[in-house]
Each structure stands twice: as C-alpha cells, then as structure tokens.
Design a protein around this motif. Sequence first.
Motif, mmCIF file in Angstrom:
data_model
loop_
_atom_site.group_PDB
_atom_site.id
_atom_site.type_symbol
_atom_site.label_atom_id
_atom_site.label_comp_id
_atom_site.label_asym_id
_atom_site.label_seq_id
_atom_site.Cartn_x
_atom_site.Cartn_y
_atom_site.Cartn_z
ATOM 1 N N LYS A 1 18.754 -18.668 -9.507
ATOM 2 C CA LYS A 1 19.384 -17.418 -9.057
ATOM 3 C C LYS A 1 20.847 -17.375 -9.498
ATOM 4 C CE LYS A 1 20.598 -14.947 -4.839
ATOM 5 N NZ LYS A 1 20.656 -15.002 -3.372
ATOM 6 N N LEU B 1 14.816 -10.698 -9.364
ATOM 7 C CA LEU B 1 14.171 -10.162 -8.160
ATOM 8 C C LEU B 1 13.075 -11.102 -7.663
ATOM 9 C CD1 LEU B 1 13.721 -6.329 -8.769
ATOM 10 C CD2 LEU B 1 15.097 -7.443 -7.025
ATOM 11 N N ARG C 1 14.625 -14.191 -6.090
ATOM 12 C CA ARG C 1 15.148 -13.874 -4.747
ATOM 13 C C ARG C 1 14.012 -13.679 -3.748
ATOM 14 N NH1 ARG C 1 18.571 -8.849 -5.184
ATOM 15 N NH2 ARG C 1 18.436 -9.053 -2.938
ATOM 16 N N ALA C 2 12.953 -13.016 -4.203
ATOM 17 C CA ALA C 2 11.802 -12.814 -3.307
ATOM 18 C C ALA C 2 11.157 -14.149 -2.965
ATOM 19 C CB ALA C 2 10.789 -11.887 -3.962
ATOM 20 N N GLU D 1 13.856 -13.446 0.358
ATOM 21 C CA GLU D 1 14.666 -12.245 0.590
ATOM 22 C C GLU D 1 13.749 -11.023 0.599
ATOM 23 O OE1 GLU D 1 18.137 -11.797 -1.892
ATOM 24 O OE2 GLU D 1 18.414 -13.958 -1.988
ATOM 25 N N ALA E 1 14.554 -8.050 -1.819
ATOM 26 C CA ALA E 1 14.148 -8.239 -3.214
ATOM 27 C C ALA E 1 12.664 -7.922 -3.383
ATOM 28 C CB ALA E 1 14.440 -9.676 -3.650
ATOM 29 N N GLU F 1 12.223 -4.254 -3.380
ATOM 30 C CA GLU F 1 12.642 -3.654 -4.649
ATOM 31 C C GLU F 1 11.594 -3.877 -5.741
ATOM 32 O OE1 GLU F 1 16.779 -4.389 -5.387
ATOM 33 O OE2 GLU F 1 16.621 -3.557 -7.408
#
Lengths: 158, 175
Positions: free
Chosen positions: A151, B6, B9-10, B14, B17, B20
Amino acid sequence: MNEEPELSAAEMIERLEPALSPGRRARAVVALVAGLGGALFTTGLWWTEPGPLPGRTHLVFGLLTVICLAWAGYGGWLVTRRVPLFASDRVAAAWIALAACLSTSAAVAVIAGQRGSGLGVSLVVGGLLVVVALTLLVRAHARRAALLRRKRELTGEV
Amino acid sequence: MTDELLVVRAQLGERAALAELVERWRLPVWTYVRRMLDAERADDVSQEVWLAVVRSLPRLREPGRFAPWLFTIARRSVTDRLRAEYARAAEQAHDPGPDVAVAEDAIEAMTDRAELVAVLSGLPVLEREVLVLFYLEELSVAECAQICQVPAGTVKSRLNRARRLLREHMEGYPR
C-alpha cells in the motif's frame, strides 16, 4: 443497449452486508476456537480421569467431544468458505486462537498435574496447539505487513 | 486510485475501498453477465458474483490482476447458472410434457431469450463470451484465456469465428 442494473452500488453493498458483518466474523472465529478448545479440554479431562469410569461417563465424554468438534468444524467451514477474514481480522483471530490455546492447555495441564496422570500427553498436545496458533499469528502479521508495504509503495508513502 | 491499491486496501479490511471496488466494477460485471443471460438473471447472478468476490478477496494473491480474477468468478457464476438451466431443460426433455420442443438446447434457448442484445444473442455462447470480454470489457487475449481457462490460441480462433459469425449476422440483419 441502454439497460441498467436493477441494483445501485449502494444497494449492492447493502446486500453484501451480512457477509461483511463484524459480528458474523467474530461468531465464526469464536465457534472455531471455542470448539477446538472445548474438545481439547474435554479430552484432557477424559484421559486424566483417575480410576476406571462407568460406561455412561465414557459416553458423555465422547458426546461432549463430538459436539465440540462439530462446532469447530462449523466454525472452520464459516471461516474458510462463508465469511471473509481480511488481514486485520486474521491478526485478531490469530491472537484469540493463541489466547484460547494457552489458557486451555494450561488448564488441562494443571488438572492433569493435580490428578497425577496424563501430564506429559497434555503438555505435548497443548504445546503443539500453541505452536500452531503461534504460526498462524506470525503468518497473519506477515501478510498484513506485506499488504501495508505494498500500500505504501502504491501511494508513494515512505 | 488504481485497482491494485483498492484491492490491497480492501484486503487490509478497509470497507470504503471495498465499496469503491464494487462501485467501479459493478457495471462491467453486470454488462458481462447481461450479455450472457437475460435481464432478470443478470441482476441475480451479479449479486452471486459479488458475494463470491467478497468471500474470496482475502485469498487473492495478485491484487494487480484483479480484473481477470473478477471475470473468472463472473464466468463461473454464469456457467453454473447455464449448467443448471441446461440440466433442468434436459429433465424436461425426458418428460413428455408440452415443453419438449422448446427444451432441445437450454443454452440456445437462453440466448434466444436475451432479446435485448439483438446482435450478440445470435452468437453461440463461447464466441459471444470472448467478444464481450475482449471488445466490451477490453481485456487482453491472455486475460481472456485465463478467464475462459483455454489456451490463447483458442481465444484467438474463437474471436475469429465470432467476428465471422457477427459479420454474417449483420449482413443478414434487417436495416
């Protein structure tokens, strides 16, 4: 074709909510850990019982162990097939598993010590479970760290 | 923000994310499913696709290859649905009821019911699928091959055949 999906993005996410619910994930982990811990505890008690037991007591111990294993199987099925455990969930789940393994193993070892039988076996089995829980914890931390590193790379953060 | 970010993050947990990702890919997934099935099933199967995506997302090892992974899941859901339809139609074919005549080929029957996609619906399922993935979803031949679980050469030959069928269909189509 000017068709549109019937569900908006918000509605779709709403439909996915049950699978993402924190409560459901927690219940799945608890079922797995409590089932395994219960099976270990019951088996420990069973093995360390001093003196011969009546047949009915054997049956009850056996039934209790099967019930605990069934819960563990159900929890395992939920965790692997039905409920998504994301990286942070896995870390929390691994800590819960470690705590449960340590406390159950300690309880079984104490009881075995007091009864003076089966201490060696209970220590070996408890130790093995703690090692498995520790391995899961290390892997969960490593996976989360790798994702956090990726990330940072993707967002350009140092 | 890229898909890979994304997904990462998912995978970390999250929710924003994940939302999204759903927002970004909801329409392409639905479009693919809709071109393979009729409207009613498209909504239903799209939901199944997203549920499977959410359940499997933590296990996705290559977040950078999200799109082919997503369409592999979508394809599996569509195939399962078509297979179920086919099995049901086959049962009906053995049953001497009034539906025997229309149950000869469930997949073709489903194709016929997809009347809104007038041109695409005239193509066989396999050819239609590669056309949708390659032209409408803009995936590469290699990604199509991965999704359809066939060699890249097979995807190319299906594309050639699909283009030929499409051309023939368009020539015979009333203007």
